[in-house]
Design a protein around this motif. Structure first.
Motif, PDB file in Angstrom:
ATOM      1  N   GLU A  44       0.741  -1.285  -0.021  1.00 44.03           N
ATOM      2  CA  GLU A  44      -0.002  -0.038  -0.232  1.00 44.03           C
ATOM      3  C   GLU A  44       0.949   1.252  -0.200  1.00 44.03           C
ATOM      4  OE1 GLU A  44      -2.461  -3.275   1.826  1.00 44.03           O
ATOM      5  OE2 GLU A  44      -0.475  -2.657   2.150  1.00 44.03           O
ATOM      6  N   LYS A  45       2.095   1.279   0.494  1.00 44.50           N
ATOM      7  CA  LYS A  45       3.086   2.353   0.633  1.00 44.50           C
ATOM      8  C   LYS A  45       3.435   3.012  -0.905  1.00 44.50           C
ATOM      9  CE  LYS A  45       2.844   2.993   5.011  1.00 44.50           C
ATOM     10  NZ  LYS A  45       2.450   4.344   5.795  1.00 44.50           N
ATOM     11  N   GLY A  46       3.238   1.922  -1.953  1.00 47.25           N
ATOM     12  CA  GLY A  46       3.398   2.457  -3.399  1.00 47.25           C
ATOM     13  C   GLY A  46       4.788   2.367  -3.612  1.00 47.25           C
ATOM     14  N   LYS A  90       9.089  -9.145  -2.731  1.00 41.70           N
ATOM     15  CA  LYS A  90       8.205  -8.773  -4.131  1.00 41.70           C
ATOM     16  C   LYS A  90       8.971  -7.215  -4.606  1.00 41.70           C
ATOM     17  CE  LYS A  90       5.346  -8.309  -7.279  1.00 41.70           C
ATOM     18  NZ  LYS A  90       5.610  -9.031  -8.524  1.00 41.70           N
ATOM     19  N   LEU A  91       9.330  -6.409  -3.817  1.00 45.16           N
ATOM     20  CA  LEU A  91      10.032  -5.106  -4.148  1.00 45.16           C
ATOM     21  C   LEU A  91      11.404  -5.505  -4.331  1.00 45.16           C
ATOM     22  CD1 LEU A  91       9.428  -2.125  -4.064  1.00 45.16           C
ATOM     23  CD2 LEU A  91      10.790  -2.180  -1.859  1.00 45.16           C
ATOM     24  N   MET A  92      12.049  -6.215  -4.109  1.00 46.84           N
ATOM     25  CA  MET A  92      13.461  -6.614  -4.490  1.00 46.84           C
ATOM     26  C   MET A  92      13.313  -7.116  -5.838  1.00 46.84           C
ATOM     27  SD  MET A  92      15.524  -5.917  -2.249  1.00 46.84           S
ATOM     28  CE  MET A  92      17.068  -6.750  -2.942  1.00 46.84           C
ATOM     29  N   GLU A  93      12.380  -7.892  -6.168  1.00 48.88           N
ATOM     30  CA  GLU A  93      12.055  -8.357  -7.712  1.00 48.88           C
ATOM     31  C   GLU A  93      11.834  -7.118  -8.593  1.00 48.88           C
ATOM     32  OE1 GLU A  93       8.952 -11.335  -7.911  1.00 48.88           O
ATOM     33  OE2 GLU A  93       9.770 -12.493  -6.208  1.00 48.88           O
ATOM     34  N   SER A 120       2.138   6.536  -0.813  1.00 48.12           N
ATOM     35  CA  SER A 120       1.265   5.608  -0.569  1.00 48.12           C
ATOM     36  C   SER A 120      -0.075   5.747  -1.838  1.00 48.12           C
ATOM     37  CB  SER A 120       0.615   6.133   0.932  1.00 48.12           C
ATOM     38  OG  SER A 120       1.568   6.194   1.793  1.00 48.12           O
ATOM     39  N   GLN A 121      -0.512   4.630  -1.703  1.00 49.28           N
ATOM     40  CA  GLN A 121      -1.747   4.375  -2.731  1.00 49.28           C
ATOM     41  C   GLN A 121      -2.949   4.173  -2.010  1.00 49.28           C
ATOM     42  OE1 GLN A 121      -0.651   1.852  -6.060  1.00 49.28           O
ATOM     43  NE2 GLN A 121       1.251   1.753  -5.284  1.00 49.28           N
ATOM     44  N   THR A 122      -4.066   4.576  -2.002  1.00 49.26           N
ATOM     45  CA  THR A 122      -5.278   4.490  -1.532  1.00 49.26           C
ATOM     46  C   THR A 122      -5.773   3.069  -2.070  1.00 49.26           C
ATOM     47  OG1 THR A 122      -5.748   6.647  -1.151  1.00 49.26           O
ATOM     48  CG2 THR A 122      -7.726   5.312  -1.012  1.00 49.26           C
ATOM     49  N   ARG A 123      -6.158   2.169  -1.191  1.00 46.40           N
ATOM     50  CA  ARG A 123      -6.813   0.884  -1.708  1.00 46.40           C
ATOM     51  C   ARG A 123      -8.084   0.763  -0.992  1.00 46.40           C
ATOM     52  NH1 ARG A 123      -2.687  -2.693  -3.717  1.00 46.40           N
ATOM     53  NH2 ARG A 123      -0.874  -0.985  -4.635  1.00 46.40           N
ATOM     54  N   PRO A 124      -8.945  -0.275  -1.364  1.00 45.17           N
ATOM     55  CA  PRO A 124     -10.296  -0.437  -0.684  1.00 45.17           C
ATOM     56  C   PRO A 124      -9.798  -0.912   0.509  1.00 45.17           C
ATOM     57  CG  PRO A 124     -10.253  -1.478  -2.993  1.00 45.17           C
ATOM     58  CD  PRO A 124      -8.818  -1.018  -2.643  1.00 45.17           C
ATOM     59  N   SER A 160      -3.100   9.930  -1.346  1.00 47.49           N
ATOM     60  CA  SER A 160      -3.800   9.215  -0.355  1.00 47.49           C
ATOM     61  C   SER A 160      -3.932   9.684   1.097  1.00 47.49           C
ATOM     62  CB  SER A 160      -2.991   7.928  -0.300  1.00 47.49           C
ATOM     63  OG  SER A 160      -3.400   6.821   0.654  1.00 47.49           O
ATOM     64  N   GLY A 161      -5.249   9.708   1.518  1.00 48.78           N
ATOM     65  CA  GLY A 161      -5.484   9.890   2.902  1.00 48.78           C
ATOM     66  C   GLY A 161      -5.497  11.410   3.342  1.00 48.78           C
ATOM     67  N   ALA A 162      -4.547  11.712   4.393  1.00 48.81           N
ATOM     68  CA  ALA A 162      -4.459  12.700   5.073  1.00 48.81           C
ATOM     69  C   ALA A 162      -2.916  13.170   4.389  1.00 48.81           C
ATOM     70  CB  ALA A 162      -4.188  12.514   6.415  1.00 48.81           C
ATOM     71  N   ILE A 163      -2.262  12.869   3.592  1.00 49.46           N
ATOM     72  CA  ILE A 163      -0.987  13.330   2.949  1.00 49.46           C
ATOM     73  C   ILE A 163      -1.375  14.816   2.639  1.00 49.46           C
ATOM     74  CG2 ILE A 163       0.743  13.091   1.110  1.00 49.46           C
ATOM     75  CD1 ILE A 163       0.689  10.190   1.390  1.00 49.46           C
ATOM     76  N   SER A 164      -2.292  15.224   1.815  1.00 49.18           N
ATOM     77  CA  SER A 164      -2.315  16.461   1.279  1.00 49.18           C
ATOM     78  C   SER A 164      -2.751  17.474   2.488  1.00 49.18           C
ATOM     79  CB  SER A 164      -3.251  16.453   0.181  1.00 49.18           C
ATOM     80  OG  SER A 164      -4.602  16.017   0.620  1.00 49.18           O
ATOM     81  N   GLU A 165      -3.455  16.948   3.563  1.00 49.79           N
ATOM     82  CA  GLU A 165      -3.705  17.755   4.706  1.00 49.79           C
ATOM     83  C   GLU A 165      -2.394  18.016   5.560  1.00 49.79           C
ATOM     84  OE1 GLU A 165      -6.849  16.245   6.915  1.00 49.79           O
ATOM     85  OE2 GLU A 165      -7.729  15.276   5.117  1.00 49.79           O
TER      86      GLU A 165
END
Length: 188
Positions: free
Chosen positions: A76-78, A105-108, A144-148, A173-178
């Motif tokens: 979720e952190k993108g 997975k990120l290493m791949e 970060s990416q907003t997910r369900p 995503s979420g409160a980042i812009s705030e």
């Protein structure tokens, strides 16, 4: 707005008590004492944590850009987007501080993007050394990416990066812009 601009350049406020004694009070930003995050001597910071950053100290002299992310290594952190974006920036390297179940997975993704020698992982950092890690960065990223069922909450790492005066790249995503609201636009 004006109060924020004035306070954003200050480290302490002078408070006058009922006994008319001036007291210097550290300014708090999101519960963080700003003075801890003000820049100090760059070489001193790097030498203090030199076992890990001796390579990065060399990069500073070579004008290599260091992009940083601190937090959990989860999908979720993108971070996949961060790796792909950094691969298109010449002379850039990425410092990822944290750990999580997405690391394999990120290493791949890192290998596929040809970034294996340009991404540094560091599992955890003590609170006392965290400032030094921030202050080695050229830019801090929270992609970060907003997910369900999931969105970024209050990002303390953003406030810490802001206290260091770092340029910040954040998603919507979420409160980042705030959290970034009111931070100087030239640094976002």
């Amino acid at each position: 707005e004006l109060k924020y601009k004035i306070l954003s350049f200050a480290t302490f406020l002078a408070a006058i008590s009922s006994h008319e004694q001036a007291v210097l009070v550290p300014i708090l930003l999101g519960g963080i004492i700003i003075i801890r995050y003000k820049l100090k001597n760059a070489l001193k910071r790097i030498l203090r944590i030199w076992p890990y950053f001796v390579v990065i100290a060399i990069y500073l002299f070579l004008n290599i850009k260091l992009i940083g992310y601190f937090g959990r290594i989860i999908e979720e952190k993108g971070l996949d987007k961060l790796v792909l974006a950094a691969s298109s920036i010449p002379d850039s390297h990425v410092l990822l501080v944290g750990d999580g179940d997405y690391k394999e997975k990120l290493m791949e993704i890192i290998d596929a993007a040809g970034m294996k020698n340009k991404i540094f992982f560091h599992q955890s950092v003590s609170q006392s050394d965290l400032v030094d890690f921030y202050n080695t960065l050229d830019v801090f990223v929270l992609p970060s990416q907003t997910r369900p069922g999931w969105k970024e909450q209050y990002g303390r790492v953003l406030v810490e990066a802001m206290a260091c005066g770092l340029p910040i790249v954040g998603s919507s995503s979420g409160a980042i812009s705030e959290v970034l609201e009111g931070y100087p636009r030239q640094l976002i």
